[in-house]
Scaffold this motif. Structure first.
Motif, PDB file in Angstrom:
ATOM      1  N   LYS A  19      -2.279   4.909   2.503  1.00 49.55           N
ATOM      2  CA  LYS A  19      -2.531   4.650   3.969  1.00 49.55           C
ATOM      3  C   LYS A  19      -3.217   6.001   4.203  1.00 49.55           C
ATOM      4  O   LYS A  19      -3.927   5.918   5.519  1.00 49.55           O
ATOM      5  N   ALA A  20      -2.818   7.181   3.985  1.00 45.93           N
ATOM      6  CA  ALA A  20      -3.224   8.484   4.660  1.00 45.93           C
ATOM      7  C   ALA A  20      -4.708   8.501   4.247  1.00 45.93           C
ATOM      8  O   ALA A  20      -5.532   8.931   5.173  1.00 45.93           O
ATOM      9  N   VAL A  21      -5.331   8.257   3.001  1.00 44.99           N
ATOM     10  CA  VAL A  21      -6.594   8.339   2.710  1.00 44.99           C
ATOM     11  C   VAL A  21      -7.310   7.083   3.715  1.00 44.99           C
ATOM     12  O   VAL A  21      -8.374   7.496   4.040  1.00 44.99           O
ATOM     13  N   VAL A  22      -6.819   6.017   3.608  1.00 47.98           N
ATOM     14  CA  VAL A  22      -7.686   5.013   4.563  1.00 47.98           C
ATOM     15  C   VAL A  22      -7.768   5.333   5.738  1.00 47.98           C
ATOM     16  O   VAL A  22      -8.845   5.501   6.683  1.00 47.98           O
ATOM     17  N   SER A  23      -6.536   6.000   6.648  1.00 50.71           N
ATOM     18  CA  SER A  23      -6.559   6.559   7.944  1.00 50.71           C
ATOM     19  C   SER A  23      -7.599   7.697   8.103  1.00 50.71           C
ATOM     20  O   SER A  23      -8.237   7.698   9.116  1.00 50.71           O
ATOM     21  N   PHE A  24      -7.559   8.511   7.173  1.00 51.89           N
ATOM     22  CA  PHE A  24      -8.623   9.674   7.234  1.00 51.89           C
ATOM     23  C   PHE A  24      -9.909   9.002   7.158  1.00 51.89           C
ATOM     24  O   PHE A  24     -10.860   9.575   7.970  1.00 51.89           O
TER      25      PHE A  24
ATOM     26  N   MET B 228       1.094  -1.025   0.022  1.00 44.08           N
ATOM     27  CA  MET B 228       0.012   0.105   0.087  1.00 44.08           C
ATOM     28  C   MET B 228       0.620   1.176   0.039  1.00 44.08           C
ATOM     29  O   MET B 228       2.020   1.301   0.913  1.00 44.08           O
ATOM     30  N   SER B 229       0.711   2.204  -0.718  1.00 43.61           N
ATOM     31  CA  SER B 229       1.342   3.409  -0.852  1.00 43.61           C
ATOM     32  C   SER B 229       1.443   4.127   0.389  1.00 43.61           C
ATOM     33  O   SER B 229       0.052   4.178   0.855  1.00 43.61           O
ATOM     34  N   ARG B 230       2.094   5.325   0.716  1.00 40.41           N
ATOM     35  CA  ARG B 230       1.680   6.065   1.319  1.00 40.41           C
ATOM     36  C   ARG B 230       0.668   7.015   1.319  1.00 40.41           C
ATOM     37  O   ARG B 230      -0.091   7.282   2.460  1.00 40.41           O
ATOM     38  N   ASN B 231       0.216   7.408   0.133  1.00 43.93           N
ATOM     39  CA  ASN B 231      -1.027   8.153   0.041  1.00 43.93           C
ATOM     40  C   ASN B 231      -2.100   7.509   0.354  1.00 43.93           C
ATOM     41  O   ASN B 231      -3.090   7.732   1.126  1.00 43.93           O
TER      42      ASN B 231
END
Length: 64
Positions: free
Chosen positions: A6-11, A1-4
């Motif tokens: 992961k950020a979207v999923v976390s949000f 999973m890319s960093r971006n």
């Protein structure tokens, strides 16, 4: 999973949790839910205490 991603999923997960907490705090059934949670927590505590006592008894029997 890319960093971006992961950020979207976390949000999205954070937003979902925020909505759930907001709904809970404004719910008319808050007291009922809190009572159920406390009851379940007490059951888990009792179960843990029983298992702990069983383990202590088993260890004591093994050592004697």
């Amino acid at each position: 999973m890319s960093r971006n991603s992961k950020a979207v999923v976390s949000f999205i997960v954070g937003a979902a949790v925020g909505v759930a907490v907001g709904y809970f705090l404004n719910s008319d059934k808050k007291e009922e839910w809190v009572g159920k949670l406390k009851y379940q927590a007490d059951k888990l505590k009792d179960k843990f205490r029983n298992k702990k006592q069983q383990l202590e008894d088993a260890l004591e029997n093994e050592l004697t």
